[in-house]
Motif scaffolding. Structure first.
Motif, short mmCIF file in Angstrom:
data_model
loop_
_atom_site.label_atom_id
_atom_site.label_comp_id
_atom_site.label_asym_id
_atom_site.label_seq_id
_atom_site.Cartn_x
_atom_site.Cartn_y
_atom_site.Cartn_z
N PRO A 179 0.92 -1.28 0.06
CA PRO A 179 0.01 0.01 -0.10
C PRO A 179 0.76 1.32 -0.10
CG PRO A 179 0.08 -0.73 2.23
CD PRO A 179 0.73 -1.81 1.26
N LYS A 180 0.18 2.42 -0.19
CA LYS A 180 0.95 3.80 -0.32
C LYS A 180 0.58 4.40 1.10
CE LYS A 180 0.50 8.10 -2.21
NZ LYS A 180 -0.27 9.23 -3.00
N PRO A 181 1.77 4.62 1.82
CA PRO A 181 1.75 5.08 3.23
C PRO A 181 1.45 6.63 3.19
CG PRO A 181 3.97 4.39 2.70
CD PRO A 181 3.41 4.26 1.56
N VAL A 182 0.53 7.42 4.01
CA VAL A 182 0.38 8.62 4.18
C VAL A 182 0.20 9.02 5.55
CG1 VAL A 182 -0.93 10.77 3.38
CG2 VAL A 182 -1.02 8.71 1.88
N LEU A 183 1.40 9.97 5.91
CA LEU A 183 1.25 10.37 7.47
C LEU A 183 0.66 11.73 7.64
CD1 LEU A 183 2.44 9.61 10.26
CD2 LEU A 183 4.40 10.81 9.72
N TYR A 184 -0.45 11.74 8.34
CA TYR A 184 -1.23 12.93 8.53
C TYR A 184 -0.75 13.35 10.08
CZ TYR A 184 -4.15 11.82 4.70
OH TYR A 184 -4.46 11.39 3.42
N SER A 185 -0.39 14.45 10.37
CA SER A 185 -0.22 15.01 11.88
C SER A 185 -0.73 16.47 11.75
CB SER A 185 1.36 15.00 12.07
OG SER A 185 1.97 15.83 11.09
N THR A 186 -0.98 16.93 13.15
CA THR A 186 -1.54 17.99 13.44
C THR A 186 -0.35 19.15 13.42
OG1 THR A 186 -1.05 17.68 15.83
CG2 THR A 186 -3.40 17.61 14.80
N ASP A 187 0.86 18.75 13.74
CA ASP A 187 2.11 19.48 13.67
C ASP A 187 3.13 18.92 12.92
OD1 ASP A 187 1.43 21.73 15.46
OD2 ASP A 187 1.52 20.16 17.26
N ASP A 188 4.32 19.41 12.47
CA ASP A 188 5.58 19.19 11.96
C ASP A 188 6.33 17.98 12.48
OD1 ASP A 188 5.06 20.83 9.56
OD2 ASP A 188 6.38 22.11 10.25
N ILE A 189 6.42 16.87 12.05
CA ILE A 189 7.10 15.75 12.46
C ILE A 189 8.58 15.92 12.16
CG2 ILE A 189 7.31 13.25 12.77
CD1 ILE A 189 4.45 12.97 12.57
N SER A 190 9.56 15.73 13.22
CA SER A 190 10.83 15.82 12.83
C SER A 190 11.37 14.74 11.76
CB SER A 190 11.71 15.82 14.03
OG SER A 190 11.54 14.38 14.53
N PRO A 191 12.40 15.23 11.12
CA PRO A 191 13.16 14.25 9.96
C PRO A 191 13.53 12.89 10.66
CG PRO A 191 13.81 16.58 9.71
CD PRO A 191 13.27 16.50 11.25
N GLN A 192 14.07 12.91 11.72
CA GLN A 192 14.30 11.83 12.36
C GLN A 192 13.26 10.67 12.51
OE1 GLN A 192 14.89 14.67 13.85
NE2 GLN A 192 17.30 15.05 13.71
#
Length: 432
Positions: free
Chosen positions: A125-138
């Protein structure tokens, strides 16, 4: 000797009590503290980043939408749990739909959610990450790594054994070895390139050596010139020998410099040990335990020897100047020499094996910083370090003797700066 001790103590106490020393030390200590805490301040102004931030101790909670691709979602959750203590963790949503996960994210129950969208014609599947704030690159990099491992498990299925899958997913670590090592000891030290934490330490030590030497050197020259221009020198010369004056001032101001370095070192150590700064080091995979102690020890030794080499030169030049207005122009050659040493080390820190740095390691005016870079990178054999120390120590004796002759002559010569011919004639009249 007692008179030189008196001069040393008087110089130290006099300089430490001055407002300029106190203000400079406090301001620099504050700037160091602010600089070391900049990442933490940024997180405060941004309301705290999601995971991987300087203040983020709790893992990031990522909801897993399982309305589609339940098998992949479960494998992803199992893989993440098996990794142990991570900066993030997956939470299986169960019967919750996407709208419910959005409400949980807005309410702060989770930091975001991962949706695995089915794509026609694709097995994964194609993963899509949704978040309320920016998530760190790490965090995003770690999630991508987990997805890659699960993808391998889904695609190959039962074709590979668990041991083969584990071998494929294990990162390959490269070991670098230097061919320029001249003996076994150097070769062992050259197996590792300079670690990030040692890179930072060497970089800071180079800056510290340059700034401290220039500050204390100019302090020595300006004090000698001020005493000479005010005619106080004529009174001092009748009770204390010129040599006791010169070396007393050099040692006294050296003690001032060491006190200032000690204060800055305590400020740096105190700030690094703060909980939020230790979290920052962990985020960048930096560990204080990885610091090469040899860099610190040799850095201190070369700082002391480098200081005395430049100090006797500053004292000699300061004794030949009758007015403080002319001092800046007089010490310019020494300043340029120190700048050359600083820039050679600074611009060669990423390439410690170049010929320029090797040659500079044996030139007394450039060796304190040049050899430090090579020690930090582990490419300097012990014989090169000892040879560099020996050359530097002999140079201090030679230039110290020469500076003493110039000082003894120059402190009583007023008017225009003496020419080399005049200075040489006057120096011949005195024996050290």
């Amino acid at each position: 000797m007692n008179k030189m001790g008196t001069i040393t103590g008087f110089t130290f106490k006099n300089k430490v009590k001055t407002k300029s020393f106190m203000v400079t030390t406090i301001v620099l200590a504050l700037l160091i503290s602010i600089g070391l805490n900049v990442p933490y301040f940024i997180t405060l102004f941004n309301g705290g980043p999601i995971g991987g931030g300087a203040s983020g101790k709790n893992p990031v909670n990522i909801g897993l939408l399982t309305t589609e691709q339940q098998d992949v979602a479960q494998k992803l959750e199992d893989f993440s749990s098996a990794q142990g203590n991570q900066a993030y963790r997956f939470i299986v949503s169960g019967d919750k739909d996407e709208a419910a996960l959005q409400e949980d994210a807005k309410a702060g129950l989770i930091d975001g959610y991962l949706k695995l969208e089915t794509v026609a014609g694709q097995e994964f599947p194609k993963p899509v990450l949704y978040s309320t704030d920016d998530i760190s690159p790490q965090i995003t990099t770690a999630i991508e790594s987990a997805l890659q491992s699960v993808k391998l498990d889904v695609v190959v299925k039962d074709v590979l054994t668990p041991e083969q899958k584990a071998l494929i997913t294990t990162p390959v670590k490269l070991t670098a070895e230097s061919l320029s090592a001249d003996d076994g000891e150097a070769g062992a030290g050259a197996e590792k390139s300079m670690s990030p934490i040692n890179y930072i330490v060497v970089y800071l030590l180079i800056i510290l050596l340059f700034t401290s030497t220039m500050m204390t050197g100019n302090m020595i020259a300006s004090e000698i010139t001020a005493e000479k221009s005010s005619r106080i020198m004529e009174i001092l010369i009748t009770s204390v020998s010129p040599l006791s004056q010169m070396f007393g001032k050099i040692i006294g101001i050296f003690m001032v410099g060491m006190l200032q370095i000690g204060i800055f070192g305590a400020v740096i150590a105190g700030n690094i040990l703060l909980p939020h700064n230790r979290a920052v080091l962990d985020d960048f995979n930096l560990s204080v335990s990885d610091i090469n102690i040899a860099v610190i020890v040799y850095g201190l030794i070369f700082y002391i020897l480098g200081y005395f080499l430049y100090a006797v030169l500053f004292a000699a030049v300061g004794s030949m100047v009758s007015r403080t207005e002319e001092l800046g122009q007089a010490v310019l050659p020494i300043t340029m020499l120190s700048l050359v040493s600083f820039y050679i080390a600074l611009f060669s820190i990423s390439a410690p094996n170049i010929l320029l740095l090797k040659v500079a390691s044996f030139i007394p005016f450039t060796s304190p910083t040049a050899i430090l870079v090579r020690i930090g990178a582990g490419v300097a054999p012990t014989w090169e370090i000892l040879t560099s120390l020996a050359i530097l120590a002999v140079s201090i004796l030679v230039f110290g003797w020469l500076a003493a002759k110039i000082y003894r002559t120059g402190v009583l010569m007023y008017g225009k700066r003496p020419t080399f011919k005049e200075l040489f004639k006057a120096m011949k009249a005195y024996k050290i």
